[in-house]
Design an enzyme around this catalytic site. Structure first.
Site, PDB file in Angstrom:
ATOM      1  N   GLU A 188      72.288  11.274  75.576  1.00 42.01           N
ATOM      2  CA  GLU A 188      71.480  12.068  76.507  1.00 42.01           C
ATOM      3  C   GLU A 188      72.136  11.963  77.880  1.00 42.01           C
ATOM      4  OE1 GLU A 188      68.507  13.799  76.370  1.00 42.01           O
ATOM      5  OE2 GLU A 188      67.718  13.365  74.368  1.00 42.01           O
TER       6      GLU A 188
HETATM    7 ZN   LIG Z   1      67.638  17.640  73.253  1.00 39.48          ZN
END
Ligand SMILES: [Zn+2]
Length: 297
Positions: A274
């Site tokens: 992320e």
């Molecule tokens: Zn995502």
């Protein structure tokens, strides 16, 4: 008269040696330019990055193509996937294209024993919704303040969250933060999820990296049987090199049907990277992460 004979033989030998030496010197001198010029094109051919195999491996609900870019000819395959959440996380696709650009420019070399397969966007309909194209784009083309907080472009054209449509604890509805999201009519009901399944089955990768945004964190993956040891090794290597946090078990909210969990269930280590932002590819950091990952294979 042995001495006189020897002298004559000596002189003859010396003359022969001198002729040979001069001949050799002249011929070396003559051939030098050829020696330096002839092998050069061969060497350049060897170090020039191999042309990618660019293949259409599936289509989205609205008929947009899903592509793989393949580099290297080694027997060990690493799979990289961007754009699972389409335009809502367009910088994950931008990152995939920067990786592709570096491979094509030869600034990132695939080790001989490896092979990279890259899917720049698994959700081209969602990407199109925000960016206006499902192919290559530059960040400057994206409207400002768009989709970063609304979630627009996250789902596919059936309004399904693709990262809830895989075969790991699948349920028809799942969650995204505090919201209920559709996970499709069954595991792999969506053409985009089917496409990833097919790519994994065909390519048999030793590890898979998913790029999402944004949490500034690398997550491990698991389904019913816990986190694979190799997944932890990959997570730590990537997170340390790219300077992201690492979390071995996602527990911010309950998730079912995620692609990483499905991979864990079939024994393939997978991590979710992320990115820290929603507006930058963070290429330099991820380049370091990829190199650390490669170091494990
Ligand atoms: Zn995502």
């Amino acid at each position: 008269m042995p001495t006189g004979k020897n002298k004559i033989i000596g002189i003859i030998l010396s003359v022969i040696l001198i002729v040979f030496a001069v001949g050799a010197f002249l011929s070396t001198d003559k051939e030098t330019p050829e020696v330096t010029t002839e092998p050069t094109p061969t060497e350049e051919t060897v170090t020039t990055p191999a042309l990618p195999t660019n293949a259409i491996v599936g289509t989205s609900v609205e008929g947009r193509v899903i592509e793989t870019y393949t580099y290297g000819t080694g027997s060990t395959t690493l799979l990289f996937v961007g754009g699972v959440h389409g335009g809502y996380e367009w910088n994950s696709t931008l990152l995939a294209y920067e990786f592709i650009d570096a491979l094509e420019a030869g600034t990132f070399i695939v080790p001989a024993h490896l092979r990279f397969v890259i899917i720049p966007t698994l959700n081209p309909d969602g990407l199109f919704e925000v960016v206006g194209t499902s192919g290559r784009f530059i960040a400057a083309e994206i409207p400002p303040n768009d989709a970063h907080t609304t979630g627009r472009g996250r789902f596919n054209a059936n309004d399904v969250d693709l990262n809830r449509n895989f075969d790991c604890k699948w349920k028809p509805e799942s969650t995204w933060r505090s919201k209920v999201v559709s996970a499709g009519t069954e595991a792999f009901s969506e053409p985009e999820a089917k496409t990833l399944k097919r790519v994994v089955e065909n390519e048999n990768p030793v590890a898979v990296v998913f790029w999402h945004s944004q949490a500034n964190t690398v997550y491990a993956s698991e389904c019913e049987a816990g986190v694979l040891p190799q997944t932890l090794a990959i997570m730590n290597a990537y997170a340390n090199a790219a300077n992201y946090n690492s979390v071995s078990s996602f527990d911010a909210y309950p998730i079912s049907g995620d692609a990483e969990g499905w991979l864990a269930s079939i024994g393939i280590p997978a991590i979710t990277v992320e990115l820290e932002t929603k507006t930058s590819s963070e290429w330099q950091r991820n380049q370091a992460g990829i190199k650390a990952l490669i170091g494990l294979y």
